[in-house]
Design a protein around this motif. Sequence first.
Motif, PDB file in Angstrom:
ATOM      1  N   SER A  98     -11.733  -8.165  18.145  1.00 51.58           N
ATOM      2  CA  SER A  98     -10.529  -7.910  18.933  1.00 51.58           C
ATOM      3  C   SER A  98      -9.724  -6.779  18.307  1.00 51.58           C
ATOM      4  CB  SER A  98      -9.658  -9.181  18.999  1.00 51.58           C
ATOM      5  OG  SER A  98      -8.459  -8.932  19.694  1.00 51.58           O
ATOM      6  N   VAL A  99      -9.494  -5.722  19.076  1.00 51.89           N
ATOM      7  CA  VAL A  99      -8.669  -4.610  18.598  1.00 51.89           C
ATOM      8  C   VAL A  99      -7.199  -5.031  18.655  1.00 51.89           C
ATOM      9  CG1 VAL A  99      -7.914  -2.255  19.047  1.00 51.89           C
ATOM     10  CG2 VAL A  99     -10.335  -2.850  19.260  1.00 51.89           C
ATOM     11  N   LEU A 100      -6.505  -4.877  17.541  1.00 48.37           N
ATOM     12  CA  LEU A 100      -5.100  -5.280  17.459  1.00 48.37           C
ATOM     13  C   LEU A 100      -4.150  -4.120  17.687  1.00 48.37           C
ATOM     14  CD1 LEU A 100      -5.404  -7.611  14.333  1.00 48.37           C
ATOM     15  CD2 LEU A 100      -5.581  -8.228  16.755  1.00 48.37           C
ATOM     16  N   GLY A 101      -4.602  -2.888  17.423  1.00 50.94           N
ATOM     17  CA  GLY A 101      -3.758  -1.720  17.653  1.00 50.94           C
ATOM     18  C   GLY A 101      -3.453  -0.946  16.387  1.00 50.94           C
ATOM     19  N   PRO A 102      -2.523   0.006  16.457  1.00 52.67           N
ATOM     20  CA  PRO A 102      -2.180   0.832  15.292  1.00 52.67           C
ATOM     21  C   PRO A 102      -1.605  -0.016  14.169  1.00 52.67           C
ATOM     22  CG  PRO A 102      -1.307   1.757  17.324  1.00 52.67           C
ATOM     23  CD  PRO A 102      -1.760   0.387  17.654  1.00 52.67           C
ATOM     24  N   ALA A 103      -1.910   0.380  12.935  1.00 48.03           N
ATOM     25  CA  ALA A 103      -1.398  -0.337  11.768  1.00 48.03           C
ATOM     26  C   ALA A 103      -1.470   0.584  10.563  1.00 48.03           C
ATOM     27  CB  ALA A 103      -2.202  -1.607  11.520  1.00 48.03           C
ATOM     28  N   LYS A 104      -0.757   0.202   9.520  1.00 49.21           N
ATOM     29  CA  LYS A 104      -0.832   0.920   8.251  1.00 49.21           C
ATOM     30  C   LYS A 104      -1.435  -0.006   7.205  1.00 49.21           C
ATOM     31  CE  LYS A 104       2.901   4.278   8.838  1.00 49.21           C
ATOM     32  NZ  LYS A 104       4.151   4.848   8.263  1.00 49.21           N
ATOM     33  N   ASP A 105      -2.233   0.594   6.335  1.00 53.18           N
ATOM     34  CA  ASP A 105      -2.816  -0.196   5.261  1.00 53.18           C
ATOM     35  C   ASP A 105      -1.817  -0.282   4.110  1.00 53.18           C
ATOM     36  OD1 ASP A 105      -2.907   2.222   3.880  1.00 53.18           O
ATOM     37  OD2 ASP A 105      -5.000   2.003   3.280  1.00 53.18           O
ATOM     38  N   PRO A 106      -2.114  -1.047   3.050  1.00 53.90           N
ATOM     39  CA  PRO A 106      -1.157  -1.186   1.946  1.00 53.90           C
ATOM     40  C   PRO A 106      -0.788   0.113   1.244  1.00 53.90           C
ATOM     41  CG  PRO A 106      -2.728  -2.994   1.888  1.00 53.90           C
ATOM     42  CD  PRO A 106      -3.219  -2.026   2.930  1.00 53.90           C
ATOM     43  N   LEU A 107      -1.591   1.173   1.429  1.00 52.21           N
ATOM     44  CA  LEU A 107      -1.250   2.471   0.846  1.00 52.21           C
ATOM     45  C   LEU A 107      -0.437   3.330   1.810  1.00 52.21           C
ATOM     46  CD1 LEU A 107      -4.546   3.508  -1.021  1.00 52.21           C
ATOM     47  CD2 LEU A 107      -2.549   2.275  -1.903  1.00 52.21           C
ATOM     48  N   GLY A 108      -0.128   2.794   2.988  1.00 51.29           N
ATOM     49  CA  GLY A 108       0.662   3.530   3.967  1.00 51.29           C
ATOM     50  C   GLY A 108      -0.143   4.428   4.870  1.00 51.29           C
ATOM     51  N   ARG A 109      -1.464   4.347   4.819  1.00 49.84           N
ATOM     52  CA  ARG A 109      -2.313   5.179   5.667  1.00 49.84           C
ATOM     53  C   ARG A 109      -2.426   4.554   7.058  1.00 49.84           C
ATOM     54  NH1 ARG A 109      -7.444   5.280   1.663  1.00 49.84           N
ATOM     55  NH2 ARG A 109      -6.872   3.055   1.712  1.00 49.84           N
ATOM     56  N   GLY A 110      -2.270   5.379   8.078  1.00 42.36           N
ATOM     57  CA  GLY A 110      -2.375   4.887   9.435  1.00 42.36           C
ATOM     58  C   GLY A 110      -3.816   4.632   9.830  1.00 42.36           C
ATOM     59  N   GLY A 111      -4.037   3.574  10.624  1.00 46.94           N
ATOM     60  CA  GLY A 111      -5.388   3.269  11.049  1.00 46.94           C
ATOM     61  C   GLY A 111      -5.409   2.362  12.258  1.00 46.94           C
ATOM     62  N   LEU A 112      -6.581   1.899  12.592  1.00 49.92           N
ATOM     63  CA  LEU A 112      -6.789   0.999  13.716  1.00 49.92           C
ATOM     64  C   LEU A 112      -7.065  -0.392  13.171  1.00 49.92           C
ATOM     65  CD1 LEU A 112      -7.224   0.570  16.781  1.00 49.92           C
ATOM     66  CD2 LEU A 112      -9.641   1.122  16.403  1.00 49.92           C
TER      67      LEU A 112
END
Length: 380
Positions: free
Chosen positions: A286-300
């Motif tokens: 299931s795609v949840l949408g845009p998010a940032k990882d713990p390092l602040g990098r944007g991703g899916l």
Amino acid sequence: MTRSVEDRLRDAFSAGAELVSPEKLGPVAHPAAIRPRRGVRGLPVLTAAAVVVILAVVALVAKVIAVPAPVSPPVLAPSDGNEALRRLAAQVARLPEDRGAYWRRSMRTDALVRVQAGGRAFNAVASWTTELWLPRDPKDLVQTQNGEPNLRPATPADERAWRAAGSPAKVQRVCTPGTRAADCVKLPMRAKRTDCWYTRGVTPDHGPAAHPLGPYTLAEISALPADDKGLRAWLRARWEADRTKRATARTEEAALADSRFLLTTPLTPAARAAVLRLLADLPTTSVLGPAKDPLGRGGLAVDLTKGSEYSGEFGEDDEVTEDHTTVLDPLTGEILADVTKAGESTVGLAEGGIMSAMIYTPDTGWTDDRPKPPANCRRV
């Protein structure tokens, strides 16, 4: 049998402890493989000293990718189901082949743990780093590196509680009721690692560097089919061979869902795209949408275990429900981070709080650099 995060590092804080190699454990690095939710409380608890696991795996944030022209990330809209993952796959398939003499994976793992000192309970974060240098030429040296975990207060409020307790050098882990005292040891508070070790050898068959890609070989990964039909056939063949060899009750559907573990290996862009397309077609994704990882990098952000329930230990609670999310690079489809959050509140932990995170650093990927023996590190 799937092993929990705690199971895979029993004595990380014990002097001279031999750390469990993730490579020997097979493709179980994804946090969704930690532990299924138990239906009954009061079952035997895990070893309390097993706070965290050295998992030297996973992810492919390409260090050297020669892209002929900038490519815009796809629109990460969760409103159209898994189409965002399919668009990402289409984009990844157009990337050029990765080049380099070595595939380097560098990872930092954080795990939240409940501790107490001076009559005060607070949270601490155990952190450690791992690294693998895997050569394209099997005649070259394989190198692994592991760092001893450090333990620090999780938040400023936790640090104040630690200081109010007298800034003790050691703290007592808060354990589930019934845990043996010998298994609920004190943990050293230290902001920096005090030890690290490494291995160097040519395709070793034992020790921390054995089987660096779990059940796969680099030759298998390099030749992985890049089309959906071929990939399914390849996975089915492995499943049938495993079923015959181990008499396992694992279903073919589960084997297809386990294709997510291939994203933790050095796939070609075409093969990675095939894996992403396969995952997009599964009901467990299931795609949840845009998010940032713990390092602040944007991703899916993607849930790769939709419909499954998992639980873990925290403090005195031995069954905290968990939510698992994988954050993918919006350009390359590689894993940026695997994050585990609390699905419910318990003492010292609010719902949605991060329980653990495996973060794959920008150093991960193919490179023409070659490994050097790390300074201030002992060879094992």
